[in-house]
Write a protein that holds these residues in place. Sequence first.
Motif, PDB file in Angstrom:
ATOM      1  N   PHE A  48       0.769  -1.195  -0.046  1.00 44.25           N
ATOM      2  CA  PHE A  48       0.023   0.100  -0.044  1.00 44.25           C
ATOM      3  C   PHE A  48       0.970   1.319  -0.150  1.00 44.25           C
ATOM      4  O   PHE A  48       0.473   2.344  -0.485  1.00 44.25           O
ATOM      5  N   ARG A  49       1.889   1.083   0.641  1.00 44.98           N
ATOM      6  CA  ARG A  49       3.002   2.239   0.638  1.00 44.98           C
ATOM      7  C   ARG A  49       3.509   2.447  -0.749  1.00 44.98           C
ATOM      8  O   ARG A  49       3.615   3.743  -1.290  1.00 44.98           O
ATOM      9  N   LEU A  50       3.673   1.453  -1.648  1.00 49.22           N
ATOM     10  CA  LEU A  50       4.100   1.475  -2.923  1.00 49.22           C
ATOM     11  C   LEU A  50       2.932   1.895  -3.925  1.00 49.22           C
ATOM     12  O   LEU A  50       3.103   2.546  -5.075  1.00 49.22           O
ATOM     13  N   TYR A  51       1.877   1.580  -3.464  1.00 46.65           N
ATOM     14  CA  TYR A  51       0.598   2.352  -4.375  1.00 46.65           C
ATOM     15  C   TYR A  51       0.657   3.743  -4.176  1.00 46.65           C
ATOM     16  O   TYR A  51       0.180   4.338  -5.073  1.00 46.65           O
ATOM     17  N   ALA A  52       1.029   4.300  -3.013  1.00 51.01           N
ATOM     18  CA  ALA A  52       0.984   5.718  -2.771  1.00 51.01           C
ATOM     19  C   ALA A  52       1.927   6.384  -3.444  1.00 51.01           C
ATOM     20  O   ALA A  52       1.859   7.702  -3.848  1.00 51.01           O
ATOM     21  N   ASP A  53       3.238   5.998  -3.458  1.00 49.70           N
ATOM     22  CA  ASP A  53       4.409   6.523  -3.877  1.00 49.70           C
ATOM     23  C   ASP A  53       4.963   5.548  -5.006  1.00 49.70           C
ATOM     24  O   ASP A  53       5.588   4.410  -4.643  1.00 49.70           O
ATOM     25  N   PRO A  54       5.112   5.789  -6.217  1.00 45.11           N
ATOM     26  CA  PRO A  54       5.547   4.729  -7.187  1.00 45.11           C
ATOM     27  C   PRO A  54       7.154   4.288  -7.023  1.00 45.11           C
ATOM     28  O   PRO A  54       7.223   3.251  -7.322  1.00 45.11           O
ATOM     29  N   SER A  55       7.947   5.027  -6.504  1.00 47.94           N
ATOM     30  CA  SER A  55       9.105   4.701  -6.112  1.00 47.94           C
ATOM     31  C   SER A  55       9.882   4.980  -4.946  1.00 47.94           C
ATOM     32  O   SER A  55       9.478   6.152  -4.673  1.00 47.94           O
ATOM     33  N   ILE A  56      10.275   4.221  -4.146  1.00 56.33           N
ATOM     34  CA  ILE A  56      10.729   4.547  -2.901  1.00 56.33           C
ATOM     35  C   ILE A  56      11.885   3.800  -2.395  1.00 56.33           C
ATOM     36  O   ILE A  56      12.248   2.789  -2.676  1.00 56.33           O
ATOM     37  N   ARG A  57      12.736   4.636  -1.365  1.00 55.54           N
ATOM     38  CA  ARG A  57      13.900   3.983  -1.032  1.00 55.54           C
ATOM     39  C   ARG A  57      13.647   3.262   0.224  1.00 55.54           C
ATOM     40  O   ARG A  57      12.778   3.377   1.230  1.00 55.54           O
ATOM     41  N   THR A  58      14.529   2.347   0.657  1.00 57.27           N
ATOM     42  CA  THR A  58      14.293   1.418   1.738  1.00 57.27           C
ATOM     43  C   THR A  58      14.142   2.156   3.255  1.00 57.27           C
ATOM     44  O   THR A  58      13.497   1.840   3.771  1.00 57.27           O
ATOM     45  N   LEU A  59      15.043   3.269   3.400  1.00 61.56           N
ATOM     46  CA  LEU A  59      14.956   4.000   4.424  1.00 61.56           C
ATOM     47  C   LEU A  59      13.718   4.679   4.444  1.00 61.56           C
ATOM     48  O   LEU A  59      13.253   4.826   5.525  1.00 61.56           O
ATOM     49  N   GLN A  60      13.224   5.131   3.618  1.00 68.94           N
ATOM     50  CA  GLN A  60      11.857   5.780   3.446  1.00 68.94           C
ATOM     51  C   GLN A  60      10.829   4.691   3.968  1.00 68.94           C
ATOM     52  O   GLN A  60       9.892   5.180   4.879  1.00 68.94           O
ATOM     53  N   LEU A  61      10.805   3.484   3.487  1.00 68.62           N
ATOM     54  CA  LEU A  61       9.910   2.723   3.966  1.00 68.62           C
ATOM     55  C   LEU A  61       9.997   2.249   5.232  1.00 68.62           C
ATOM     56  O   LEU A  61       8.908   2.202   6.252  1.00 68.62           O
ATOM     57  N   LYS A  62      11.266   2.218   5.747  1.00 65.90           N
ATOM     58  CA  LYS A  62      11.604   1.914   7.096  1.00 65.90           C
ATOM     59  C   LYS A  62      10.922   2.996   8.101  1.00 65.90           C
ATOM     60  O   LYS A  62      10.284   2.857   9.136  1.00 65.90           O
ATOM     61  N   ARG A  63      10.979   4.391   7.757  1.00 65.34           N
ATOM     62  CA  ARG A  63      10.391   5.300   8.432  1.00 65.34           C
ATOM     63  C   ARG A  63       8.963   5.301   8.292  1.00 65.34           C
ATOM     64  O   ARG A  63       8.249   5.617   9.359  1.00 65.34           O
ATOM     65  N   ASP A  64       8.512   4.947   7.168  1.00 63.67           N
ATOM     66  CA  ASP A  64       6.942   4.953   6.925  1.00 63.67           C
ATOM     67  C   ASP A  64       6.275   3.783   7.944  1.00 63.67           C
ATOM     68  O   ASP A  64       5.130   3.709   7.892  1.00 63.67           O
ATOM     69  N   LEU A  65       7.018   2.826   8.146  1.00 63.34           N
ATOM     70  CA  LEU A  65       6.524   1.575   8.842  1.00 63.34           C
ATOM     71  C   LEU A  65       7.133   1.472  10.105  1.00 63.34           C
ATOM     72  O   LEU A  65       8.148   0.503  10.420  1.00 63.34           O
ATOM     73  N   PRO A  66       6.621   2.317  11.102  1.00 61.59           N
ATOM     74  CA  PRO A  66       7.220   2.073  12.551  1.00 61.59           C
ATOM     75  C   PRO A  66       7.030   0.563  13.067  1.00 61.59           C
ATOM     76  O   PRO A  66       5.859   0.179  13.070  1.00 61.59           O
ATOM     77  N   GLY A  67       8.114   0.266  13.644  1.00 62.58           N
ATOM     78  CA  GLY A  67       8.198  -0.760  14.247  1.00 62.58           C
ATOM     79  C   GLY A  67       8.779  -2.073  13.482  1.00 62.58           C
ATOM     80  O   GLY A  67       9.151  -3.336  14.080  1.00 62.58           O
ATOM     81  N   VAL A  68       8.927  -1.831  12.273  1.00 63.38           N
ATOM     82  CA  VAL A  68       9.579  -2.876  11.273  1.00 63.38           C
ATOM     83  C   VAL A  68      11.214  -2.706  11.490  1.00 63.38           C
ATOM     84  O   VAL A  68      11.787  -1.554  11.412  1.00 63.38           O
ATOM     85  N   SER A  69      11.949  -3.899  11.788  1.00 62.98           N
ATOM     86  CA  SER A  69      13.257  -3.726  11.714  1.00 62.98           C
ATOM     87  C   SER A  69      13.720  -4.120  10.199  1.00 62.98           C
ATOM     88  O   SER A  69      13.159  -4.297   9.395  1.00 62.98           O
ATOM     89  N   GLN A  70      15.136  -3.578  10.290  1.00 60.92           N
ATOM     90  CA  GLN A  70      15.820  -3.572   8.902  1.00 60.92           C
ATOM     91  C   GLN A  70      15.625  -4.954   8.502  1.00 60.92           C
ATOM     92  O   GLN A  70      15.565  -5.276   6.800  1.00 60.92           O
ATOM     93  N   LYS A  71      16.109  -5.955   9.232  1.00 61.21           N
ATOM     94  CA  LYS A  71      16.335  -7.242   8.795  1.00 61.21           C
ATOM     95  C   LYS A  71      14.902  -7.945   8.254  1.00 61.21           C
ATOM     96  O   LYS A  71      14.811  -8.396   7.181  1.00 61.21           O
ATOM     97  N   MET A  72      13.667  -7.347   8.953  1.00 66.37           N
ATOM     98  CA  MET A  72      12.338  -7.799   8.473  1.00 66.37           C
ATOM     99  C   MET A  72      12.206  -7.245   7.167  1.00 66.37           C
ATOM    100  O   MET A  72      11.543  -7.778   6.156  1.00 66.37           O
ATOM    101  N   LEU A  73      12.307  -6.061   7.051  1.00 66.59           N
ATOM    102  CA  LEU A  73      11.852  -5.162   5.789  1.00 66.59           C
ATOM    103  C   LEU A  73      12.965  -5.754   4.725  1.00 66.59           C
ATOM    104  O   LEU A  73      12.164  -5.880   3.738  1.00 66.59           O
ATOM    105  N   THR A  74      14.168  -5.924   4.851  1.00 62.17           N
ATOM    106  CA  THR A  74      14.870  -6.584   3.748  1.00 62.17           C
ATOM    107  C   THR A  74      14.472  -8.139   3.304  1.00 62.17           C
ATOM    108  O   THR A  74      14.240  -8.292   2.307  1.00 62.17           O
ATOM    109  N   ALA A  75      14.163  -8.775   4.256  1.00 62.46           N
ATOM    110  CA  ALA A  75      13.764 -10.146   3.867  1.00 62.46           C
ATOM    111  C   ALA A  75      12.355 -10.126   3.218  1.00 62.46           C
ATOM    112  O   ALA A  75      12.224 -10.649   2.130  1.00 62.46           O
ATOM    113  N   HIS A  76      11.557  -9.088   3.686  1.00 61.84           N
ATOM    114  CA  HIS A  76      10.039  -8.937   2.984  1.00 61.84           C
ATOM    115  C   HIS A  76      10.325  -8.412   1.709  1.00 61.84           C
ATOM    116  O   HIS A  76       9.276  -8.840   0.511  1.00 61.84           O
TER     117      HIS A  76
END
Length: 134
Positions: A48-76
């Motif tokens: 849903f974050r990518l539906y809102a913004d067509p291209s996004i960097r990992t750091l911005q995703l991490k900021r927008d998803l409070p509580g997600v760890s870097q390891k979990m975000l990278t794995a997903h």
Amino acid sequence: MMDETSTHFYVPVSHEQRERCLGPEGSAWHVGRVIKMIQSRWKLPILFRLYADPSIRTLQLKRDLPGVSQKMLTAHLREMARDGLIERVDFGEKPLRVEYQLSETGRQLLPVLIAARRFSTSHLPAADDSAKGV
């Protein structure tokens, strides 16, 4: 004879009908495969974050998803790229610059997710069911 998409409207009676619905390549298998592609705490929020913004960097995703760890975000992100839902764009720059965007397959999933949301909002649990944890 009903078409392949209508097999979910009735209980399959003949062997051929059961195979089309319940067999190894049947409707149940395909729907289950899609559910597994998006099943996790973070995959739907990423989509849903990518539906809102067509291209996004990992750091911005991490900021927008409070509580997600870097390891979990990278794995997903890796799983979703492997499943063809998103694309990883490496700009080949130093320092490393990578962005994620929806693939065509990921964009095709949006109407399905909107239909699932519509279904959910029209089938909300009764007030006393939610209090019981049902």
